[in-house]
Write a protein that holds these residues in place. Structure first.
Motif, short mmCIF file in Angstrom:
data_model
loop_
_atom_site.label_atom_id
_atom_site.label_comp_id
_atom_site.label_asym_id
_atom_site.label_seq_id
_atom_site.Cartn_x
_atom_site.Cartn_y
_atom_site.Cartn_z
N ASN A 93 0.83 -1.20 0.00
CA ASN A 93 0.00 0.00 0.00
C ASN A 93 0.87 1.26 0.00
O ASN A 93 0.55 2.25 -0.66
CB ASN A 93 -0.93 0.01 1.22
CG ASN A 93 -2.10 -0.93 1.07
OD1 ASN A 93 -2.51 -1.24 -0.05
ND2 ASN A 93 -2.64 -1.40 2.18
N LYS A 96 2.27 1.70 -3.39
CA LYS A 96 1.22 2.19 -4.27
C LYS A 96 1.06 3.70 -4.11
O LYS A 96 1.01 4.45 -5.10
CB LYS A 96 -0.11 1.50 -3.93
CG LYS A 96 -1.32 2.06 -4.68
CD LYS A 96 -2.60 1.42 -4.19
CE LYS A 96 -3.82 2.06 -4.84
NZ LYS A 96 -5.09 1.48 -4.33
N ASP A 97 0.97 4.18 -2.87
CA ASP A 97 0.82 5.62 -2.62
C ASP A 97 2.01 6.39 -3.15
O ASP A 97 1.87 7.48 -3.71
CB ASP A 97 0.65 5.87 -1.12
CG ASP A 97 -0.70 5.41 -0.60
OD1 ASP A 97 -1.57 5.07 -1.43
OD2 ASP A 97 -0.89 5.40 0.64
N ILE A 100 1.71 6.76 -6.86
CA ILE A 100 0.71 7.78 -7.20
C ILE A 100 1.31 9.17 -7.07
O ILE A 100 1.15 10.03 -7.94
CB ILE A 100 -0.54 7.64 -6.31
CG1 ILE A 100 -1.28 6.34 -6.64
CG2 ILE A 100 -1.46 8.85 -6.47
CD1 ILE A 100 -2.44 6.04 -5.72
N ASP A 381 -6.13 8.29 -7.10
CA ASP A 381 -6.12 6.82 -7.16
C ASP A 381 -7.20 6.33 -8.13
O ASP A 381 -8.25 5.83 -7.71
CB ASP A 381 -6.34 6.24 -5.76
CG ASP A 381 -6.15 4.73 -5.73
OD1 ASP A 381 -5.74 4.15 -6.75
OD2 ASP A 381 -6.43 4.13 -4.67
#
Length: 462
Positions: A93, A96-97, A100, A381
Protein backbone atom coordinates in the motif's frame (compact mmCIF):
# COMPACT_ATOMS: atom_id res chain seq x y z
CA UNK A 1 -0.16 6.54 3.63
CA UNK A 2 1.55 5.33 6.79
CA UNK A 3 5.13 6.15 5.76
CA UNK A 4 5.97 2.71 7.11
CA UNK A 5 9.34 2.68 8.79
CA UNK A 6 10.43 5.88 7.04
CA UNK A 7 12.95 7.05 9.59
CA UNK A 8 15.02 3.89 9.79
CA UNK A 9 14.80 3.23 6.07
CA UNK A 10 15.99 6.72 5.20
CA UNK A 11 18.38 7.50 8.03
CA UNK A 12 19.88 4.04 8.21
CA UNK A 13 20.91 3.61 4.60
CA UNK A 14 24.58 3.86 5.49
CA UNK A 15 24.27 1.44 8.42
CA UNK A 16 26.50 -1.60 8.76
CA UNK A 17 24.45 -4.75 9.31
CA UNK A 18 24.92 -8.45 9.71
CA UNK A 19 22.43 -11.29 9.50
CA UNK A 20 22.36 -14.99 8.96
CA UNK A 21 20.64 -16.59 6.01
CA UNK A 22 16.88 -16.14 5.89
CA UNK A 23 14.19 -18.15 4.23
CA UNK A 24 13.27 -15.54 1.69
CA UNK A 25 11.82 -15.45 -1.78
CA UNK A 26 13.32 -17.72 -4.40
CA UNK A 27 12.05 -15.69 -7.33
CA UNK A 28 14.12 -13.24 -9.32
CA UNK A 29 14.24 -9.76 -7.83
CA UNK A 30 13.41 -8.38 -11.27
CA UNK A 31 10.01 -10.07 -11.32
CA UNK A 32 7.07 -7.68 -11.27
CA UNK A 33 5.16 -7.94 -8.00
CA UNK A 34 2.70 -5.13 -8.78
CA UNK A 35 1.98 -2.54 -11.44
CA UNK A 36 -0.05 0.62 -11.83
CA UNK A 37 -0.45 1.94 -15.32
CA UNK A 38 2.99 2.05 -16.91
CA UNK A 39 4.79 1.86 -13.55
CA UNK A 40 6.04 -1.52 -12.44
CA UNK A 41 7.18 -2.45 -8.94
CA UNK A 42 9.74 -5.21 -8.70
CA UNK A 43 9.96 -7.95 -6.13
CA UNK A 44 13.36 -6.65 -5.14
CA UNK A 45 12.00 -3.19 -4.27
CA UNK A 46 9.10 -4.63 -2.29
CA UNK A 47 11.25 -7.19 -0.49
CA UNK A 48 13.83 -4.55 0.45
CA UNK A 49 11.19 -2.39 2.13
CA UNK A 50 9.58 -5.43 3.73
CA UNK A 51 12.78 -6.76 5.30
CA UNK A 52 13.60 -3.41 6.83
CA UNK A 53 10.09 -3.25 8.23
CA UNK A 54 10.41 -6.80 9.52
CA UNK A 55 13.62 -6.00 11.39
CA UNK A 56 12.15 -2.87 12.96
CA UNK A 57 8.91 -4.50 14.01
CA UNK A 58 10.55 -7.65 15.36
CA UNK A 59 12.97 -5.56 17.41
CA UNK A 60 10.09 -3.61 18.94
CA UNK A 61 7.39 -6.24 19.36
CA UNK A 62 9.72 -9.16 20.04
CA UNK A 63 10.63 -7.63 23.38
CA UNK A 64 6.93 -7.37 24.25
CA UNK A 65 5.94 -10.91 23.28
CA UNK A 66 9.10 -12.66 24.38
CA UNK A 67 12.54 -13.13 22.93
CA UNK A 68 12.52 -15.68 20.12
CA UNK A 69 8.83 -15.20 19.35
CA UNK A 70 8.25 -14.77 15.64
CA UNK A 71 5.64 -12.01 15.82
CA UNK A 72 5.05 -12.21 12.09
CA UNK A 73 3.52 -15.65 12.46
CA UNK A 74 1.18 -14.49 15.26
CA UNK A 75 -2.35 -13.13 14.91
CA UNK A 76 -1.62 -9.92 16.81
CA UNK A 77 -4.73 -8.03 15.73
CA UNK A 78 -7.36 -10.73 16.24
CA UNK A 79 -8.24 -10.64 12.55
CA UNK A 80 -7.44 -14.29 11.96
CA UNK A 81 -4.48 -13.25 9.82
CA UNK A 82 -0.80 -13.62 10.67
CA UNK A 83 0.81 -10.24 11.32
CA UNK A 84 3.32 -10.86 8.56
CA UNK A 85 0.53 -10.72 6.01
CA UNK A 86 -0.65 -7.44 7.49
CA UNK A 87 2.83 -5.97 7.10
CA UNK A 88 3.08 -7.24 3.54
CA UNK A 89 -0.19 -5.48 2.70
CA UNK A 90 1.05 -2.30 4.36
CA UNK A 91 4.30 -2.29 2.39
CA UNK A 92 2.51 -2.70 -0.93
CA UNK A 93 0.00 0.00 0.00
CA UNK A 94 2.87 2.36 0.78
CA UNK A 95 4.52 1.58 -2.55
CA UNK A 96 1.22 2.19 -4.27
CA UNK A 97 0.82 5.62 -2.62
CA UNK A 98 4.40 6.53 -3.45
CA UNK A 99 3.81 5.59 -7.07
CA UNK A 100 0.71 7.78 -7.20
CA UNK A 101 2.63 10.71 -5.74
CA UNK A 102 5.45 10.24 -8.22
CA UNK A 103 3.00 10.28 -11.10
CA UNK A 104 1.57 13.62 -9.91
CA UNK A 105 4.77 15.52 -9.08
CA UNK A 106 4.06 18.02 -11.84
CA UNK A 107 0.73 18.96 -10.23
CA UNK A 108 2.72 20.66 -7.46
CA UNK A 109 5.86 21.48 -9.44
CA UNK A 110 7.85 19.07 -7.31
CA UNK A 111 11.27 18.01 -8.60
CA UNK A 112 14.32 16.27 -7.23
CA UNK A 113 17.21 18.70 -6.98
CA UNK A 114 20.78 17.84 -7.89
CA UNK A 115 21.50 17.85 -4.16
CA UNK A 116 18.71 15.33 -3.56
CA UNK A 117 20.01 13.01 -6.26
CA UNK A 118 23.59 13.25 -5.04
CA UNK A 119 22.58 12.48 -1.45
CA UNK A 120 20.51 9.48 -2.56
CA UNK A 121 23.34 8.12 -4.70
CA UNK A 122 25.87 8.53 -1.92
CA UNK A 123 23.63 6.85 0.65
CA UNK A 124 22.96 3.91 -1.67
CA UNK A 125 26.66 3.38 -2.42
CA UNK A 126 27.51 3.58 1.28
CA UNK A 127 24.84 1.05 2.14
CA UNK A 128 26.14 -1.45 -0.37
CA UNK A 129 29.74 -0.91 0.78
CA UNK A 130 28.93 -1.33 4.46
CA UNK A 131 27.01 -4.61 4.22
CA UNK A 132 27.92 -8.23 3.53
CA UNK A 133 26.83 -10.14 0.47
CA UNK A 134 24.49 -12.27 2.58
CA UNK A 135 22.74 -9.20 3.98
CA UNK A 136 22.37 -7.64 0.56
CA UNK A 137 21.07 -10.87 -0.93
CA UNK A 138 18.42 -11.46 1.70
CA UNK A 139 17.24 -7.85 1.53
CA UNK A 140 17.30 -7.80 -2.29
CA UNK A 141 19.58 -4.79 -1.83
CA UNK A 142 21.35 -3.61 -4.94
CA UNK A 143 22.56 -0.06 -5.46
CA UNK A 144 19.75 0.40 -7.96
CA UNK A 145 17.10 -0.93 -5.57
CA UNK A 146 18.26 1.15 -2.63
CA UNK A 147 18.42 4.28 -4.80
CA UNK A 148 14.92 3.62 -6.11
CA UNK A 149 13.38 3.26 -2.67
CA UNK A 150 15.17 6.36 -1.36
CA UNK A 151 13.97 8.27 -4.41
CA UNK A 152 10.36 7.28 -3.71
CA UNK A 153 10.64 8.35 -0.08
CA UNK A 154 12.18 11.67 -1.06
CA UNK A 155 9.39 12.34 -3.54
CA UNK A 156 6.80 11.36 -0.97
CA UNK A 157 8.25 13.79 1.57
CA UNK A 158 8.36 16.66 -0.91
CA UNK A 159 4.83 15.98 -2.14
CA UNK A 160 3.47 15.75 1.39
CA UNK A 161 4.96 19.14 2.21
CA UNK A 162 3.56 20.67 -0.98
CA UNK A 163 0.06 19.27 -0.49
CA UNK A 164 -0.18 20.22 3.17
CA UNK A 165 0.96 23.78 2.40
CA UNK A 166 -2.63 24.47 1.29
CA UNK A 167 -4.09 23.66 4.72
CA UNK A 168 -5.75 26.44 6.68
CA UNK A 169 -3.67 26.74 9.85
CA UNK A 170 -5.92 29.28 11.53
CA UNK A 171 -7.81 27.77 14.46
CA UNK A 172 -9.87 29.92 16.80
CA UNK A 173 -9.83 29.62 20.58
CA UNK A 174 -13.51 28.85 20.44
CA UNK A 175 -13.01 25.86 18.14
CA UNK A 176 -10.15 24.42 20.17
CA UNK A 177 -11.19 25.48 23.69
CA UNK A 178 -10.26 22.92 26.34
CA UNK A 179 -11.31 22.47 29.94
CA UNK A 180 -9.15 20.57 32.40
CA UNK A 181 -10.47 18.61 35.36
CA UNK A 182 -9.07 16.34 38.04
CA UNK A 183 -11.03 13.38 39.30
CA UNK A 184 -10.81 10.09 41.16
CA UNK A 185 -13.15 7.12 40.90
CA UNK A 186 -14.15 4.89 43.81
CA UNK A 187 -15.68 1.55 42.86
CA UNK A 188 -18.39 0.00 45.02
CA UNK A 189 -16.91 -3.19 46.59
CA UNK A 190 -18.44 -6.46 45.46
CA UNK A 191 -21.07 -8.04 47.69
CA UNK A 192 -22.17 -11.66 48.00
CA UNK A 193 -22.59 -12.87 44.48
CA UNK A 194 -26.02 -13.43 42.99
CA UNK A 195 -24.67 -16.70 41.67
CA UNK A 196 -24.49 -18.15 45.16
CA UNK A 197 -28.04 -16.98 45.90
CA UNK A 198 -29.28 -18.51 42.68
CA UNK A 199 -27.50 -21.78 43.47
CA UNK A 200 -29.12 -22.03 46.90
CA UNK A 201 -32.55 -21.27 45.45
CA UNK A 202 -32.05 -23.89 42.76
CA UNK A 203 -31.09 -26.48 45.39
CA UNK A 204 -34.29 -25.79 47.29
CA UNK A 205 -36.37 -26.16 44.12
CA UNK A 206 -34.60 -29.43 43.27
CA UNK A 207 -35.31 -30.73 46.77
CA UNK A 208 -39.00 -29.97 46.35
CA UNK A 209 -38.98 -31.60 42.95
CA UNK A 210 -37.34 -34.75 44.34
CA UNK A 211 -40.09 -35.01 46.98
CA UNK A 212 -42.73 -34.89 44.28
CA UNK A 213 -40.86 -37.40 42.14
CA UNK A 214 -40.49 -39.76 45.10
CA UNK A 215 -44.23 -39.66 45.72
CA UNK A 216 -44.91 -40.45 42.08
CA UNK A 217 -42.44 -43.34 42.24
CA UNK A 218 -44.24 -44.83 45.24
CA UNK A 219 -47.58 -44.54 43.46
CA UNK A 220 -46.21 -46.18 40.32
CA UNK A 221 -44.82 -49.18 42.25
CA UNK A 222 -48.22 -50.08 43.61
CA UNK A 223 -49.77 -52.99 41.76
CA UNK A 224 -53.12 -52.56 40.12
CA UNK A 225 -54.75 -54.78 42.75
CA UNK A 226 -53.21 -52.91 45.63
CA UNK A 227 -54.21 -49.63 44.00
CA UNK A 228 -57.81 -50.80 43.81
CA UNK A 229 -57.97 -52.04 47.37
CA UNK A 230 -56.10 -49.11 48.80
CA UNK A 231 -57.42 -46.29 46.62
CA UNK A 232 -58.51 -44.19 49.53
CA UNK A 233 -55.16 -44.67 51.28
CA UNK A 234 -53.26 -43.72 48.13
CA UNK A 235 -55.46 -40.68 47.66
CA UNK A 236 -54.67 -39.60 51.18
CA UNK A 237 -50.95 -40.24 50.57
CA UNK A 238 -51.03 -38.19 47.40
CA UNK A 239 -52.78 -35.38 49.22
CA UNK A 240 -50.15 -35.44 51.94
CA UNK A 241 -47.34 -35.54 49.35
CA UNK A 242 -48.87 -32.61 47.51
CA UNK A 243 -49.06 -30.66 50.73
CA UNK A 244 -45.43 -31.48 51.49
CA UNK A 245 -44.41 -30.38 47.99
CA UNK A 246 -46.27 -27.10 48.28
CA UNK A 247 -44.72 -26.51 51.69
CA UNK A 248 -41.25 -27.19 50.30
CA UNK A 249 -41.85 -24.81 47.40
CA UNK A 250 -43.13 -22.11 49.75
CA UNK A 251 -40.07 -22.60 51.96
CA UNK A 252 -37.76 -22.33 48.97
CA UNK A 253 -39.56 -19.21 47.80
CA UNK A 254 -39.32 -17.63 51.24
CA UNK A 255 -35.62 -18.54 51.48
CA UNK A 256 -34.94 -17.01 48.05
CA UNK A 257 -36.84 -13.87 49.03
CA UNK A 258 -34.90 -13.60 52.27
CA UNK A 259 -31.58 -14.09 50.43
CA UNK A 260 -32.52 -11.45 47.86
CA UNK A 261 -33.53 -8.97 50.53
CA UNK A 262 -30.31 -9.63 52.46
CA UNK A 263 -28.22 -9.19 49.28
CA UNK A 264 -29.96 -5.93 48.42
CA UNK A 265 -29.38 -4.69 51.95
CA UNK A 266 -25.67 -5.54 51.78
CA UNK A 267 -25.30 -3.90 48.37
CA UNK A 268 -27.06 -0.78 49.59
CA UNK A 269 -24.74 -0.67 52.58
CA UNK A 270 -21.65 -0.96 50.37
CA UNK A 271 -22.95 1.69 48.03
CA UNK A 272 -23.77 3.98 50.91
CA UNK A 273 -20.32 3.49 52.40
CA UNK A 274 -18.63 4.34 49.08
CA UNK A 275 -20.79 7.42 48.66
CA UNK A 276 -19.90 8.55 52.18
CA UNK A 277 -16.19 8.05 51.48
CA UNK A 278 -16.38 10.28 48.42
CA UNK A 279 -18.49 12.82 50.26
CA UNK A 280 -15.86 12.91 52.99
CA UNK A 281 -13.24 13.81 50.38
CA UNK A 282 -15.46 16.58 49.06
CA UNK A 283 -15.99 17.97 52.55
CA UNK A 284 -12.24 17.90 53.21
CA UNK A 285 -11.50 19.84 50.03
CA UNK A 286 -14.20 22.38 50.83
CA UNK A 287 -12.53 22.68 54.22
CA UNK A 288 -9.21 23.67 52.69
CA UNK A 289 -7.38 20.44 51.81
CA UNK A 290 -6.11 19.75 48.32
CA UNK A 291 -7.98 17.13 46.32
CA UNK A 292 -4.84 15.02 46.05
CA UNK A 293 -4.27 14.97 49.81
CA UNK A 294 -7.92 14.24 50.54
CA UNK A 295 -8.01 11.34 48.10
CA UNK A 296 -4.79 9.84 49.47
CA UNK A 297 -6.13 10.16 53.02
CA UNK A 298 -9.20 8.18 52.02
CA UNK A 299 -7.32 5.56 50.00
CA UNK A 300 -3.54 5.54 49.68
CA UNK A 301 -3.75 3.44 46.51
CA UNK A 302 -5.86 6.01 44.65
CA UNK A 303 -4.41 8.68 42.39
CA UNK A 304 -5.92 11.62 40.57
CA UNK A 305 -6.58 11.65 36.85
CA UNK A 306 -6.04 14.93 35.03
CA UNK A 307 -8.09 15.22 31.85
CA UNK A 308 -8.61 17.94 29.26
CA UNK A 309 -11.60 17.99 26.94
CA UNK A 310 -13.56 20.19 24.59
CA UNK A 311 -16.99 20.49 23.05
CA UNK A 312 -16.43 17.36 20.96
CA UNK A 313 -15.72 15.18 24.00
CA UNK A 314 -17.16 11.65 23.70
CA UNK A 315 -14.96 9.68 26.11
CA UNK A 316 -15.88 10.92 29.57
CA UNK A 317 -18.69 9.33 31.55
CA UNK A 318 -21.77 11.43 30.79
CA UNK A 319 -22.61 12.09 34.44
CA UNK A 320 -19.01 13.11 35.11
CA UNK A 321 -18.94 15.50 32.15
CA UNK A 322 -22.27 17.09 33.07
CA UNK A 323 -21.12 17.62 36.65
CA UNK A 324 -17.78 19.08 35.51
CA UNK A 325 -19.43 21.44 33.02
CA UNK A 326 -21.40 23.01 35.87
CA UNK A 327 -18.24 23.94 37.81
CA UNK A 328 -16.14 27.09 37.79
CA UNK A 329 -12.35 27.29 38.14
CA UNK A 330 -11.14 25.54 41.30
CA UNK A 331 -14.64 24.41 42.27
CA UNK A 332 -15.34 20.85 43.33
CA UNK A 333 -18.66 19.06 42.74
CA UNK A 334 -20.55 19.30 46.04
CA UNK A 335 -21.87 15.74 45.77
CA UNK A 336 -20.44 12.42 44.59
CA UNK A 337 -21.05 11.83 40.89
CA UNK A 338 -22.46 8.37 40.28
CA UNK A 339 -20.77 6.19 37.68
CA UNK A 340 -21.59 2.74 36.38
CA UNK A 341 -20.42 0.97 39.52
CA UNK A 342 -19.05 3.64 41.79
CA UNK A 343 -18.70 7.35 42.47
CA UNK A 344 -16.49 10.14 41.12
CA UNK A 345 -15.08 13.10 42.96
CA UNK A 346 -14.33 15.83 40.41
CA UNK A 347 -12.79 19.28 40.54
CA UNK A 348 -12.55 21.84 37.75
CA UNK A 349 -8.95 22.97 37.29
CA UNK A 350 -9.60 25.43 34.48
CA UNK A 351 -12.63 26.16 32.34
CA UNK A 352 -10.18 27.42 29.68
CA UNK A 353 -6.79 25.73 29.75
CA UNK A 354 -4.45 27.79 27.56
CA UNK A 355 -1.80 25.10 27.12
CA UNK A 356 -4.31 22.35 26.43
CA UNK A 357 -6.14 24.61 23.98
CA UNK A 358 -2.94 25.40 22.07
CA UNK A 359 -2.12 21.71 21.94
CA UNK A 360 -5.59 21.00 20.60
CA UNK A 361 -5.03 23.59 17.88
CA UNK A 362 -1.94 21.70 16.76
CA UNK A 363 -3.94 18.47 16.70
CA UNK A 364 -6.67 20.09 14.61
CA UNK A 365 -4.13 21.41 12.11
CA UNK A 366 -2.44 18.01 11.97
CA UNK A 367 -5.81 16.34 11.33
CA UNK A 368 -6.57 18.84 8.58
CA UNK A 369 -3.24 18.12 6.92
CA UNK A 370 -3.73 14.38 7.10
CA UNK A 371 -7.26 14.66 5.74
CA UNK A 372 -6.13 16.83 2.82
CA UNK A 373 -3.18 14.55 2.09
CA UNK A 374 -5.29 11.36 2.21
CA UNK A 375 -8.04 12.93 0.13
CA UNK A 376 -5.58 14.06 -2.52
CA UNK A 377 -4.14 10.57 -2.88
CA UNK A 378 -7.65 9.12 -3.02
CA UNK A 379 -8.53 11.64 -5.73
CA UNK A 380 -5.55 10.53 -7.81
CA UNK A 381 -6.12 6.82 -7.16
CA UNK A 382 -7.94 6.10 -10.42
CA UNK A 383 -5.81 3.34 -11.97
CA UNK A 384 -5.93 -0.27 -10.90
CA UNK A 385 -3.08 -1.56 -8.75
CA UNK A 386 -2.52 -5.11 -9.90
CA UNK A 387 -0.61 -7.40 -7.53
CA UNK A 388 1.01 -10.62 -8.71
CA UNK A 389 -0.04 -12.73 -5.74
CA UNK A 390 1.86 -15.77 -7.02
CA UNK A 391 5.14 -13.87 -6.79
CA UNK A 392 4.33 -12.02 -3.53
CA UNK A 393 3.24 -15.22 -1.79
CA UNK A 394 6.81 -16.53 -2.07
CA UNK A 395 7.92 -13.92 0.45
CA UNK A 396 7.61 -15.57 3.87
CA UNK A 397 8.52 -15.02 7.52
CA UNK A 398 9.87 -18.42 8.48
CA UNK A 399 12.90 -16.94 10.21
CA UNK A 400 13.36 -14.16 12.74
CA UNK A 401 15.70 -11.25 12.22
CA UNK A 402 15.95 -8.14 14.29
CA UNK A 403 17.43 -4.69 14.17
CA UNK A 404 20.08 -4.25 16.84
CA UNK A 405 21.72 -1.13 18.19
CA UNK A 406 25.41 -0.97 19.05
CA UNK A 407 27.56 1.75 20.48
CA UNK A 408 29.95 3.18 17.89
CA UNK A 409 33.08 5.28 18.15
CA UNK A 410 32.94 8.76 16.65
CA UNK A 411 35.31 11.72 16.67
CA UNK A 412 33.48 13.16 19.68
CA UNK A 413 33.46 9.87 21.60
CA UNK A 414 31.20 6.87 21.97
CA UNK A 415 27.59 7.55 21.08
CA UNK A 416 24.58 5.32 21.32
CA UNK A 417 23.14 4.15 18.04
CA UNK A 418 19.90 5.85 17.09
CA UNK A 419 16.81 4.23 18.44
CA UNK A 420 14.86 2.13 15.97
CA UNK A 421 11.26 3.13 15.40
CA UNK A 422 8.46 1.01 14.05
CA UNK A 423 5.04 1.60 12.62
CA UNK A 424 2.65 -0.58 14.61
CA UNK A 425 -0.37 0.14 12.45
CA UNK A 426 -3.26 -2.53 13.11
CA UNK A 427 -2.01 -2.97 16.77
CA UNK A 428 -2.13 0.63 17.76
CA UNK A 429 -3.92 3.59 16.18
CA UNK A 430 -1.17 6.08 17.22
CA UNK A 431 1.70 6.61 14.72
CA UNK A 432 5.27 6.63 15.97
CA UNK A 433 6.52 10.19 16.29
CA UNK A 434 9.74 9.26 14.54
CA UNK A 435 7.84 8.54 11.34
CA UNK A 436 7.18 12.20 10.80
CA UNK A 437 10.82 12.93 10.07
CA UNK A 438 11.46 13.91 6.46
CA UNK A 439 13.42 11.54 4.30
CA UNK A 440 15.03 14.41 2.40
CA UNK A 441 16.61 15.78 5.54
CA UNK A 442 17.87 12.33 6.48
CA UNK A 443 19.33 11.77 3.03
CA UNK A 444 21.06 15.15 3.00
CA UNK A 445 22.73 14.37 6.34
CA UNK A 446 24.15 11.05 5.26
CA UNK A 447 27.63 11.66 6.70
CA UNK A 448 26.39 12.53 10.19
CA UNK A 449 24.08 9.53 10.17
CA UNK A 450 27.03 7.33 9.25
CA UNK A 451 28.93 8.59 12.29
CA UNK A 452 26.05 8.33 14.74
CA UNK A 453 24.11 5.27 13.60
CA UNK A 454 25.14 1.67 13.28
CA UNK A 455 22.31 -0.83 12.91
CA UNK A 456 22.75 -4.57 12.91
CA UNK A 457 20.31 -7.12 11.57
CA UNK A 458 20.81 -10.65 12.79
CA UNK A 459 18.87 -13.79 11.91
CA UNK A 460 17.84 -16.22 14.59
CA UNK A 461 16.37 -19.64 13.88
CA UNK A 462 12.96 -20.13 15.40
Amino acid sequence: MSKYGKRILAAGMCASMAMGLLTGCSSSNDEVVAKMGDTKLTLGEANFMLRYSQAQTQSYLGAMFGEGTNVFQQDLTGSGQAYGETVKESVLNDLKDMTILEQHMSDYNVELTDEDKAAIEEAAKQFIADNSKDVLKEMSATEETVSRILTLYTIQSKMETAIEADVDTEVSDEEAAQKTIQYAYFTIPETESETEDATEATSADESASETETGTEAVSETETETEATSKSETVAETETEATSETEAASEAASEETSEDTTESETEESAEKKETRETVQGIIDAVQGGETLEDAVKAADESKSLTSYSYGADEETLNENLKNAADALSDGEIASEPVEGENGFYVVQMVSTFDRDATDQKKEEIIKDRKKELYDNKIAEWDTESFDINEKVWDKVTFEEIFTLKQEETESETGTESASEASTDTEGISEAESASETEGVTEAASETESVAEETESEIQSEAE
